[in-house]
Design a protein around this motif. Structure first.
Motif, PDB file in Angstrom:
ATOM      1  N   LEU A 203       0.933  -1.240   0.064  1.00 52.77           N
ATOM      2  CA  LEU A 203      -0.077  -0.064   0.091  1.00 52.77           C
ATOM      3  C   LEU A 203       0.855   1.250   0.162  1.00 52.77           C
ATOM      4  O   LEU A 203       0.517   2.342  -0.680  1.00 52.77           O
ATOM      5  N   VAL A 207       0.879   4.134  -2.585  1.00 54.37           N
ATOM      6  CA  VAL A 207       0.585   5.689  -2.363  1.00 54.37           C
ATOM      7  C   VAL A 207       1.531   6.577  -2.567  1.00 54.37           C
ATOM      8  O   VAL A 207       1.300   7.610  -3.284  1.00 54.37           O
ATOM      9  N   GLN A 210       1.448   7.102  -6.363  1.00 57.63           N
ATOM     10  CA  GLN A 210       0.173   7.799  -6.966  1.00 57.63           C
ATOM     11  C   GLN A 210       0.301   9.310  -6.250  1.00 57.63           C
ATOM     12  O   GLN A 210      -0.156  10.214  -6.901  1.00 57.63           O
ATOM     13  N   VAL A 211       0.407   9.319  -5.350  1.00 55.95           N
ATOM     14  CA  VAL A 211       0.258  10.625  -4.625  1.00 55.95           C
ATOM     15  C   VAL A 211       1.682  11.334  -4.341  1.00 55.95           C
ATOM     16  O   VAL A 211       1.824  12.631  -4.070  1.00 55.95           O
ATOM     17  N   LEU A 219      -3.018  12.243   3.849  1.00 55.41           N
ATOM     18  CA  LEU A 219      -4.362  11.758   2.899  1.00 55.41           C
ATOM     19  C   LEU A 219      -5.542  12.021   3.715  1.00 55.41           C
ATOM     20  O   LEU A 219      -5.848  11.250   4.791  1.00 55.41           O
ATOM     21  N   SER A 221      -8.874  13.552   2.182  1.00 54.58           N
ATOM     22  CA  SER A 221      -9.769  14.251   1.402  1.00 54.58           C
ATOM     23  C   SER A 221     -11.133  13.459   1.415  1.00 54.58           C
ATOM     24  O   SER A 221     -12.349  14.130   0.886  1.00 54.58           O
ATOM     25  N   LEU A 222     -11.425  12.314   1.995  1.00 57.73           N
ATOM     26  CA  LEU A 222     -12.678  11.681   1.917  1.00 57.73           C
ATOM     27  C   LEU A 222     -13.224  12.300   3.076  1.00 57.73           C
ATOM     28  O   LEU A 222     -13.110  11.717   4.421  1.00 57.73           O
TER      29      LEU A 222
ATOM     30  N   ASN B 146      -6.683   2.272  -7.296  1.00 54.85           N
ATOM     31  CA  ASN B 146      -5.620   2.795  -7.346  1.00 54.85           C
ATOM     32  C   ASN B 146      -5.639   4.546  -7.314  1.00 54.85           C
ATOM     33  O   ASN B 146      -4.665   5.077  -8.184  1.00 54.85           O
ATOM     34  N   THR B 147      -6.668   4.939  -7.151  1.00 52.80           N
ATOM     35  CA  THR B 147      -6.764   6.659  -7.342  1.00 52.80           C
ATOM     36  C   THR B 147      -6.380   7.062  -5.734  1.00 52.80           C
ATOM     37  O   THR B 147      -6.234   6.255  -4.914  1.00 52.80           O
ATOM     38  N   ARG B 148      -5.965   8.249  -5.680  1.00 52.17           N
ATOM     39  CA  ARG B 148      -5.811   8.972  -4.311  1.00 52.17           C
ATOM     40  C   ARG B 148      -6.643   8.804  -3.328  1.00 52.17           C
ATOM     41  O   ARG B 148      -6.351   8.236  -2.409  1.00 52.17           O
ATOM     42  N   GLU B 149      -7.907   8.565  -3.820  1.00 49.92           N
ATOM     43  CA  GLU B 149      -9.070   8.476  -2.659  1.00 49.92           C
ATOM     44  C   GLU B 149      -9.166   7.012  -2.197  1.00 49.92           C
ATOM     45  O   GLU B 149      -9.371   6.664  -1.026  1.00 49.92           O
ATOM     46  N   LEU B 151      -6.558   4.746  -2.314  1.00 50.58           N
ATOM     47  CA  LEU B 151      -5.523   4.505  -1.398  1.00 50.58           C
ATOM     48  C   LEU B 151      -5.763   5.018   0.077  1.00 50.58           C
ATOM     49  O   LEU B 151      -5.536   4.363   0.966  1.00 50.58           O
ATOM     50  N   GLU B 152      -6.131   6.286  -0.145  1.00 51.19           N
ATOM     51  CA  GLU B 152      -6.558   6.817   1.427  1.00 51.19           C
ATOM     52  C   GLU B 152      -7.512   5.904   2.018  1.00 51.19           C
ATOM     53  O   GLU B 152      -7.270   5.731   3.085  1.00 51.19           O
ATOM     54  N   PRO B 230     -17.486   4.327   5.653  1.00 49.65           N
ATOM     55  CA  PRO B 230     -17.920   5.166   4.442  1.00 49.65           C
ATOM     56  C   PRO B 230     -16.887   4.965   3.513  1.00 49.65           C
ATOM     57  O   PRO B 230     -17.171   5.076   2.259  1.00 49.65           O
ATOM     58  N   ASP B 231     -15.595   5.372   3.563  1.00 46.62           N
ATOM     59  CA  ASP B 231     -14.680   5.534   2.747  1.00 46.62           C
ATOM     60  C   ASP B 231     -14.238   4.191   2.104  1.00 46.62           C
ATOM     61  O   ASP B 231     -14.200   4.215   0.983  1.00 46.62           O
ATOM     62  N   GLN B 235     -15.274   3.208  -1.960  1.00 43.19           N
ATOM     63  CA  GLN B 235     -13.974   3.570  -2.807  1.00 43.19           C
ATOM     64  C   GLN B 235     -13.838   2.307  -3.549  1.00 43.19           C
ATOM     65  O   GLN B 235     -13.307   2.115  -4.599  1.00 43.19           O
ATOM     66  N   GLN B 292     -26.751  14.106   4.814  1.00 49.37           N
ATOM     67  CA  GLN B 292     -25.820  15.161   4.165  1.00 49.37           C
ATOM     68  C   GLN B 292     -24.656  14.331   3.437  1.00 49.37           C
ATOM     69  O   GLN B 292     -23.524  15.116   3.092  1.00 49.37           O
ATOM     70  N   LYS B 294     -22.762  13.215   0.286  1.00 47.35           N
ATOM     71  CA  LYS B 294     -22.647  13.757  -1.215  1.00 47.35           C
ATOM     72  C   LYS B 294     -22.357  12.847  -2.217  1.00 47.35           C
ATOM     73  O   LYS B 294     -22.283  12.992  -3.299  1.00 47.35           O
ATOM     74  N   ARG B 298     -21.537   6.225  -0.411  1.00 45.52           N
ATOM     75  CA  ARG B 298     -21.293   6.373   0.827  1.00 45.52           C
ATOM     76  C   ARG B 298     -22.735   6.272   1.597  1.00 45.52           C
ATOM     77  O   ARG B 298     -22.813   6.135   2.855  1.00 45.52           O
ATOM     78  N   GLU B 445     -14.993  19.870 -10.166  1.00 44.27           N
ATOM     79  CA  GLU B 445     -13.855  18.856 -10.569  1.00 44.27           C
ATOM     80  C   GLU B 445     -14.196  17.294 -10.495  1.00 44.27           C
ATOM     81  O   GLU B 445     -13.572  16.656 -11.289  1.00 44.27           O
ATOM     82  N   THR B 446     -14.962  17.030  -9.528  1.00 49.91           N
ATOM     83  CA  THR B 446     -15.120  15.629  -9.320  1.00 49.91           C
ATOM     84  C   THR B 446     -15.842  14.915 -10.152  1.00 49.91           C
ATOM     85  O   THR B 446     -15.987  13.943 -10.600  1.00 49.91           O
TER      86      THR B 446
END
Lengths: 248, 497
Positions: A203, A207, A210-211, A219, A221-222, B146-149, B151-152, B230-231, B235, B292, B294, B298, B445-446
């Motif tokens: 992982l 990361v 990608q980042v 990280l 953003s979620l 494999n996007t930033r989100e 991976l987070e 939820p993340d 994702q 709430q 978005k 989620r 942007e999203t």
């Protein structure tokens, strides 16, 4: 075994577990990623030593097995796996902007260690006298300090080590109060640590690719409230960091 | 013997997937193996419901299957099968490289294996290990895109779940110590724990219960340890979301459920109080957060938090009265939530955005996805005559017969709030007027630039999975077959001493 030998083994175990607690403190405070890994290896050796001492003291031979498994998996295979799978950046990183500064972090860690003592006390009073070693309160302290390390760190490697410290803590308490657990289980728990290291390294590598950073704490953003993909300042900082790292 | 085959099948599939064959190989193997698992599990459940033993030739110290285990086992196999069918079309859609596709199916099968092992293993610490394996096998599935989100989400998921697992490990070791302290020399298994419970030192038992409740509760998604859920559940690729939300949470909750009879056997334990408090907090928080949200994936993820809270609250109301309702809720949640994520995946395939605000008037663009979304939304919020309605109704009824008016009242209010929360968003997405909202978010942007034009047809396998998954949602709303009824009764009985 004679009383003096038993006394000696008990004292040695107290010394070893005390040093275990010290390494947990060190991991909270250490900024250099490589140093954190070194302290973790020392801690795992101390865990194995405690298993051997308890095994001698209570003649429970499968604790030697636990010690051997710990000696092979954590000090040897974990660093090897990390080297194979993690991006080399995780070693060279120094955390400059920690969530808390070192003295504050250490003070909180101290409070957690004292808390662990009081949490362990009622448990020890409930078990037979032969289980009342220093392992339980120090194991709980390891658990809490590991969790604390995870909450205050942002770099991938210290976070991963924090998780392993939690497991070491639970294990240190376990070899005392759950001494008669089947050998197979202990083996499986030790193997589990290796899978954790492998998955987290993969992982981290993803990361970093990608980042552009291994500071996974960045990280964030979620969320529910923001529709925007990420908060801008954090993004810029990552970009700067990436450029900086590339330049180096 | 069939239990061992059930466990072996996904492992064999994971190995076979690695063979360097054509693109259809890996999905094919996975579908076949999960179908076989489903048939075998259904047979096991059938035998158990008829009162037969399925583990006569195996050591009871390692593997034990009662009504509760069989119920969870068959649910896991069902969702794994529908998700495997759904994956065929869904993963083909992205035009992935062969290696990446293989990686998906290896992890998929390992993930299914680790879940199937949870209900059949009898030794608590071994169960802990397979719970760890579910986290590790699914981590790379969550980060698959494999996007930033993604991976987070995967990172948060792994770190929080493993932190919880560390606590739970200590809990299981303390539980073992408690069993030793009670003077019991029997092997460390769920059933022997119940026998030993009356003599266990209460402080050890309660500490162990709390550590496991909080540690594994992290993975179940109980508030306040839910932040990762939820993340991760939004994702991951949609079939994985169906597995994560539909069945993984439930199978981890099963481990917590196993402790309830132990706690009941011990004098003055407070397991019910903890369950009610944590359950109601989860239901309430999730219900209001739903308003709430978005991102529509989620939305369903928060609904999972809500449903886990409902099941826990039901147990708090008294396992002897509300146990049947709780088991029914587990079944209806599994089948409905997996359907919801298939529906969400269908919407994602046709509009390529996860933002609720960028989707309006979906009914004109993609009628099938819209119909599925509305059906899923209604089903998961407990609209009659669907499965969740029946189970929630029987929980509320049990709460009233127990005279727990406050808890039951709060539960009812939260369920209604969640109904409005979900249906508000679904309604806007499907029937909302397009032009006003679309302009507002035109520069967002999203929202993918493609989303207005790529109304690609839904792959056949996705449609098939939607239909298959919808059947139990519909049927269990007004008819519970006799074997299932028997299984639910046995499972509820396993929750009491």
């Amino acid at each position: 075994m004679s009383d003096t030998t038993n006394q000696l083994l008990n004292n040695l175990n107290s010394l070893v577990t005390g040093l275990f607690l010290l390494t947990a403190f060190g991991i909270v405070a250490m900024r250099q990623a490589r140093g954190v890994l070194f302290l973790f290896i020392v801690q795992s050796l101390l865990l194995a030593a405690s298993a051997v001492l308890l095994g001698l003291r209570y003649t429970s031979h499968h604790l030697y097995g636990v010690a051997v498994v710990n000696l092979i998996s954590k000090p040897i295979i974990v660093p090897w796996l990390l080297r194979k799978t993690s991006p080399s950046e995780v070693y060279t990183r120094r955390e400059v902007d920690q969530v808390l500064n070192i003295p504050t972090a250490l003070l909180i860690a101290l409070a957690l260690a004292i808390l662990a003592y009081f949490l362990g006390l009622p448990l020890l009073n409930a078990v037979a006298p032969e289980f009342r070693g220093p392992n339980v309160p120090i194991g709980i302290a390891g658990l809490l300090l590991g969790a604390f390390t995870i909450t205050v760190r942002r770099e991938a490697l210290p976070l991963l080590i924090g998780l392993l410290v939690m497991e070491n803590g639970a294990f240190l308490a376990g070899i005392d109060i759950a001494r008669n657990l089947k050998m197979l289980i202990e083996l499986a728990i030790a193997t589990d640590g290796l899978i954790i290291v492998f998955i987290m390294s993969v992982l981290t590598r993803a990361v970093q690719k990608q980042v552009g950073t291994t500071a996974v704490g960045e990280l964030a953003s979620l969320k529910e409230t923001t529709v925007e993909p990420a908060d801008k300042p954090a993004n810029h900082r990552n970009d700067d960091e990436r450029i900086f790292n590339n330049a180096r | 013997m069939s239990i061992l085959i059930i466990l072996l099948l996904p492992l064999i599939a994971a190995v076979l997937v690695c063979l360097p064959l054509k693109k259809a190989w890996a999905p094919g193997v996975t579908v076949v193996s999960s179908l076989a698992t489903l048939i075998l599990s259904a047979r096991v459940a059938w035998l158990v419901s008829a009162g037969n033993s399925v583990t006569a030739d195996l050591s009871a110290n390692w593997i034990a299957v009662d009504g509760l285990s069989a119920l969870i086992l068959v649910l896991i196999a069902f969702v794994a099968t529908t998700a495997a069918i759904y994956s065929v079309g869904y993963m083909a859609h992205g035009n992935l490289k062969l290696g990446k596709l293989r990686l998906y199916y290896i992890n998929y099968n390992l993930f299914v294996f680790s879940m199937l092992a949870i209900p059949v293993l009898a030794e608590p610490t071994l169960v802990w290990i397979v719970v760890e394996l579910t986290t590790l096998a699914s981590a790379l599935l969550v980060s698959f895109e494999n996007t930033r989100e993604a991976l987070e989400a995967a990172w948060k998921y792994v770190v929080l779940s493993l932190m919880g697992a560390g606590m739970a490990l200590f809990g299981f070791l303390v539980l073992f110590a408690a069993m030793q302290a009670s003077g019991s020399t029997a092997a460390y298994t769920w059933s022997h724990l119940i026998d030993a419970a009356p003599l266990m030192p209460p402080v050890l038992l309660q500490t162990a219960f709390l550590l496991i409740l909080i540690g594994l509760g992290t993975k179940v998604g109980l508030v306040p340890m839910h932040t990762w859920l939820p993340d991760a559940h939004s994702q991951a690729p949609s079939p994985v979301c169906a597995l994560l939300s539909g069945i993984e949470t439930t199978s981890i909750l099963y481990v917590i459920l196993r402790l309830f009879p132990v706690m009941q056997a011990a004098p003055n334990s407070h397991a019910e109080t903890w369950a009610i408090v944590l359950g109601l907090i989860s239901v309430g928080t999730a219900a209001f957060l739903l308003l709430q949200v978005k991102d529509y994936k989620r939305l369903f993820a928060f609904s999972t938090v809500e449903h886990m809270g409902i099941i826990l609250t039901a147990l708090g109301l008294g396992a002897s009265v509300a146990g049947y309702g709780a088991m029914q809720q587990i079944v209806s949640h599994c089948v409905t939530k997996s359907f919801c994520f298939f529906a969400a995946g269908a919407v994602l395939l046709s509009v390529e955005t996860r933002q609720i605000s960028s989707i309006r008037g979906l009914i004109r663009q993609s009628p099938i996805a819209s119909a599925a979304l509305v059906f899923g939304g209604l089903a998961i919020t407990g609209a009659p005559p669907l499965a969740v309605f029946l189970s929630e109704f029987s929980i509320l009824k049990a709460g009233l017969t127990q005279k727990e008016y406050l808890a039951t009242g709060l539960l009812a209010v939260f369920i209604v709030v969640a109904f409005f929360g979900i249906m508000l968003h679904v309604n806007r997405m499907v029937f909302g007027a397009k032009e006003i909202e679309a302009d507002e978010h035109a520069n967002s942007e999203t929202a993918s630039p493609l989303h207005r034009f790529t109304a690609s047809p839904l792959p056949v396998s996705c449609k098939l999975a939607l239909v298959v998954a919808a059947v139990p949602v519909l049927v269990f709303g007004f008819y519970i077959p006799q074997p299932l009824n028997e299984l639910l009764t046995q499972a509820a009985a396993a929750l009491t001493k």
